[in-house]
Design a protein around this motif. Structure first.
Motif, mmCIF file in Angstrom:
data_model
loop_
_atom_site.group_PDB
_atom_site.id
_atom_site.type_symbol
_atom_site.label_atom_id
_atom_site.label_comp_id
_atom_site.label_asym_id
_atom_site.label_seq_id
_atom_site.Cartn_x
_atom_site.Cartn_y
_atom_site.Cartn_z
ATOM 1 N N ILE A 105 -16.899 -128.172 42.028
ATOM 2 C CA ILE A 105 -18.074 -129.040 42.071
ATOM 3 C C ILE A 105 -18.829 -128.852 43.379
ATOM 4 N N SER A 106 -18.111 -128.775 44.490
ATOM 5 C CA SER A 106 -18.757 -128.632 45.789
ATOM 6 C C SER A 106 -19.507 -127.314 45.897
ATOM 7 N N VAL A 107 -18.890 -126.224 45.448
ATOM 8 C CA VAL A 107 -19.540 -124.917 45.537
ATOM 9 C C VAL A 107 -20.763 -124.864 44.627
ATOM 10 N N THR A 108 -20.665 -125.451 43.438
ATOM 11 C CA THR A 108 -21.812 -125.463 42.534
ATOM 12 C C THR A 108 -22.976 -126.234 43.144
ATOM 13 N N GLY A 109 -22.683 -127.369 43.780
ATOM 14 C CA GLY A 109 -23.739 -128.120 44.452
ATOM 15 C C GLY A 109 -24.375 -127.335 45.585
ATOM 16 N N SER A 110 -23.566 -126.569 46.311
ATOM 17 C CA SER A 110 -24.115 -125.743 47.390
ATOM 18 C C SER A 110 -25.035 -124.656 46.846
ATOM 19 N N GLU A 111 -24.674 -124.081 45.701
ATOM 20 C CA GLU A 111 -25.523 -123.057 45.098
ATOM 21 C C GLU A 111 -26.858 -123.640 44.636
ATOM 22 N N VAL A 112 -26.836 -124.884 44.170
ATOM 23 C CA VAL A 112 -28.088 -125.543 43.784
ATOM 24 C C VAL A 112 -28.996 -125.709 44.995
ATOM 25 N N SER A 113 -28.423 -126.120 46.121
ATOM 26 C CA SER A 113 -29.235 -126.352 47.316
ATOM 27 C C SER A 113 -29.789 -125.061 47.906
ATOM 28 N N LYS A 114 -29.121 -123.925 47.648
ATOM 29 C CA LYS A 114 -29.640 -122.653 48.152
ATOM 30 C C LYS A 114 -31.002 -122.335 47.558
ATOM 31 N N ALA A 254 -38.197 -130.403 44.007
ATOM 32 C CA ALA A 254 -37.210 -129.761 44.872
ATOM 33 C C ALA A 254 -36.443 -130.741 45.757
ATOM 34 N N PRO A 255 -37.103 -131.686 46.452
ATOM 35 C CA PRO A 255 -36.324 -132.589 47.323
ATOM 36 C C PRO A 255 -35.300 -133.422 46.557
ATOM 37 N N LEU A 256 -35.698 -133.933 45.383
ATOM 38 C CA LEU A 256 -34.761 -134.753 44.614
ATOM 39 C C LEU A 256 -33.634 -133.911 44.020
ATOM 40 N N ALA A 257 -33.864 -132.616 43.823
ATOM 41 C CA ALA A 257 -32.794 -131.755 43.330
ATOM 42 C C ALA A 257 -31.664 -131.636 44.336
ATOM 43 N N VAL A 258 -31.974 -131.852 45.620
ATOM 44 C CA VAL A 258 -30.928 -131.801 46.643
ATOM 45 C C VAL A 258 -29.932 -132.943 46.455
ATOM 46 N N LEU A 259 -30.335 -133.980 45.725
ATOM 47 C CA LEU A 259 -29.390 -135.057 45.427
ATOM 48 C C LEU A 259 -28.162 -134.539 44.679
ATOM 49 N N ALA A 260 -28.345 -133.477 43.907
ATOM 50 C CA ALA A 260 -27.201 -132.898 43.194
ATOM 51 C C ALA A 260 -26.165 -132.392 44.187
ATOM 52 N N GLU A 261 -26.613 -131.780 45.282
ATOM 53 C CA GLU A 261 -25.674 -131.312 46.295
ATOM 54 C C GLU A 261 -24.966 -132.491 46.960
ATOM 55 N N ALA A 262 -25.719 -133.536 47.303
ATOM 56 C CA ALA A 262 -25.097 -134.710 47.922
ATOM 57 C C ALA A 262 -24.062 -135.329 46.989
ATOM 58 N N PHE A 263 -24.394 -135.427 45.708
ATOM 59 C CA PHE A 263 -23.445 -135.977 44.735
ATOM 60 C C PHE A 263 -22.211 -135.089 44.612
ATOM 61 N N ALA A 264 -22.403 -133.767 44.687
ATOM 62 C CA ALA A 264 -21.271 -132.840 44.589
ATOM 63 C C ALA A 264 -20.333 -133.016 45.782
ATOM 64 N N PHE A 265 -20.875 -133.145 46.990
ATOM 65 C CA PHE A 265 -20.038 -133.354 48.170
ATOM 66 C C PHE A 265 -19.268 -134.670 48.075
ATOM 67 N N LEU A 266 -19.933 -135.725 47.613
ATOM 68 C CA LEU A 266 -19.268 -137.023 47.488
ATOM 69 C C LEU A 266 -18.152 -136.964 46.453
ATOM 70 N N THR A 267 -18.423 -136.357 45.324
ATOM 71 C CA THR A 267 -17.393 -136.227 44.284
ATOM 72 C C THR A 267 -16.199 -135.425 44.789
ATOM 73 N N SER A 268 -16.468 -134.345 45.531
ATOM 74 C CA SER A 268 -15.387 -133.547 46.096
ATOM 75 C C SER A 268 -14.526 -134.372 47.044
ATOM 76 N N ALA A 269 -15.158 -135.185 47.879
ATOM 77 C CA ALA A 269 -14.398 -136.016 48.821
ATOM 78 C C ALA A 269 -13.510 -137.009 48.074
#
Length: 526
Positions: A105-114, A254-269
């Motif tokens: 999940i974390s890596v997928t969120g990072s790829e979205v933010s790229k 684009a800015p709101l799409a970064v929420l997917a990365e934030a959600f991925a990091f939170l889920t990973s934690a």
């Protein structure tokens, strides 16, 4: 498309050909002798690297009268010991599933933010080319600034999971500031660069702690399979992440799409927080940050196996990035491949990564990580060589590129998985963080140099010569691996005399015979 190596987790080989630099003592559990005349020693029990030694069990008192027993062992001999139980499959281990899901999940969120963060800079902030260059480099700068120190920090910890959770939470907080700042009207390029630096630094610390942490979660016999699973998720994320990012940017901006990365990091934690496996890592005796970093560097370049892996990784990544720098121009301008089909070829590489992870987990159990690594490195240049020599009609080009791209995706995963497994096996537990950080620093830090070299050489020599040079350069990694102790017949010592009765002595090689003749003549002189 050729992909560079990524350093991730860990394992051990069933047939090591080189002893580790430092081995942790293996505790033994005492078992009562069945008769006072028995002299057999109890069989040692295998424990993990960080598990505390169990206390010896007291021997039971001898009964006054022997009771009838179904034991059929000979008098005076210990009863046959039951074979050690093997751990359950990884898919049935709760903590590994949590760890694997968190990383996926974390890596997928990072790829979205790229995709989402650069699009935010271009479409909403009108970033200049210089600002885009700085924003792109910001993700790699933390590796160069803090890569070596992160390994020293990881080796000083008794528990690695709290640091990993903290890194994910910090990354989540940093990512969520982008949509908030955009909604408040204060977002700018400097803000994006600062967020990229924070997330990059947290990622460096996370990777340094994640490498030794896997040793506490996964049984040594299953570490290669575990790493193959991680690399499979990386392959899928690298292909599906940009597509998911493009869809989210289209739907949410684009800015709101970064929420997917934030959600991925939170889920990973949260998933990491749910892991129950205890950690009992013994911190290394550190003197200073500089001393710890130097010790990690020294171990990486003096240990024969680790030095070979480091040299091969640096060689592969340098020429792979030089190839990547000219890949798109060559495919479009020289081979006339339609732009839409280039994405399909990249997706096939991800599919090959899944196949490579599945095969590596099974082949390593049968043949060992060393042999899989030795074979996989031979096939590394196959895609680049085929691209450099490719001519003919479009259907032939696409067919060959599809085949080689799929094969290379599997080869990359096989090599990276075995590389991490052997690194963990050959490194002492108190040095794993620093050795992994040194390897990451070297193989990732050389990417920028490779990209610059590929671009400038293409300006001077042309695209096709650079492609062929990259194929030859990557082939040099074979020398690092095949001249190391990883090769089965490169043993440190071969006995000259066989003491077993009835056994025949091995036939000496020409070099051994010559050495023996010279020594005999030398000692026969008066």
């Amino acid at each position: 498309m050729k992909r560079s190596l990524h350093n991730s987790s860990d394992p051990t080989s069933t047939t090591p050909t080189w002893a580790p630099t430092t081995t942790s003592p293996t505790p033994t559990s005492a078992t009562p002798a069945p008769a006072p005349t028995s002299t057999s020693a109890p069989a040692p029990t295998r424990t993990s690297d960080n598990a505390p030694a169990p206390a010896p069990a007291p021997a039971p008192a001898a009964p006054a009268q022997a009771l009838p027993s179904s034991d059929t062992s000979a008098p005076g001999q210990p009863p046959p010991s039951s074979p050690p139980s093997s751990p359950p499959p990884l898919r049935k281990q709760r903590d590994y599933r949590l760890l694997w899901t968190a990383r996926t999940i974390s890596v997928t969120g990072s790829e979205v933010s790229k995709l989402a963060i650069p699009l935010t800079a271009v479409t909403l902030l009108a970033a200049s080319p210089a600002q885009m260059g700085i924003l792109t480099a910001a993700a790699s700068v933390p590796v160069l600034l803090f890569g070596l120190q992160s390994g020293a920090i990881a080796d000083r910890l008794t528990r690695h999971r709290p640091l990993m959770i903290a890194c994910e939470l910090v990354s989540c907080a940093a990512a969520i500031t982008i949509p908030i700042a955009w909604l408040l009207g204060v977002l700018n390029v400097v803000w994006l660069i600062a967020v990229a630096l924070v997330i990059g630094t947290a990622g460096v610390l996370f990777k340094a702690a994640n490498f030794p942490h896997l040793a506490a979660v996964v049984d040594p016999s299953q570490r290669t399979e575990a790493m193959a699973g991680f690399h499979a998720s990386y392959s899928v994320a690298s292909v599906s992440g940009p597509g998911l990012g493009g869809l989210l940017v289209q739907l949410l901006t684009a800015p709101l799409a970064v929420l997917a990365e934030a959600f991925a990091f939170l889920t990973s934690a949260l998933l990491l927080r749910s892991i129950r496996t205890p950690e009992h890592n013994t911190p290394s005796a550190s003197q200073s940050m500089w001393h710890d970093v130097v010790e990690g560097l020294r171990t990486s370049v003096t240990h024969p196996v680790l030095r070979a892996l480091l040299g091969a990784g640096v060689t592969i990544n340098f020429f792979a990035m030089a190839y990547t720098a000219v890949y798109m121009l060559y495919m479009v301008n020289t081979l006339a491949i339609p732009k839409a089909l280039i994405g399909v070829l990249i997706a096939l590489s991800g599919a090959g990564g899944l196949l490579g992870a599945w095969l590596t987990a099974r082949l390593s159990k049968r043949y060992g990580e060393n042999r899989v690594l030795l074979i996989s490195v031979i096939f590394f240049p196959i895609e680049i060589l085929a691209v450099g020599l490719l001519t003919g009609p479009l259907w032939w080009k696409l067919a060959l590129l599809a085949l080689t791209s799929t094969i290379t995706g599997g080869i990359v995963v096989a090599f990276a998985t075995c590389m991490g497994a052997i690194t963990l096996r050959e490194t002492a537990p108190e040095l794993r963080g620093r050795v992994n950080a040194t390897t990451t620093f070297a193989v990732q830090g050389v990417l920028a140099l490779g990209g610059l070299a590929g671009g400038f050489l293409a300006e001077w020599l042309g695209l096709r010569p650079v492609i062929l040079i990259c194929a030859a350069g990557i082939a040099l990694s074979t020398i690092w691996i095949w001249t190391s102790p990883l090769r089965p017949n490169r043993l440190p010592h071969t006995p000259d005399i066989v003491d077993t009765p009835g056994a025949s002595a091995p036939t000496p090689s020409f070099a051994q015979s010559t050495s023996h003749l010279i020594n005999s003549k030398r000692h026969s002189q008066p």
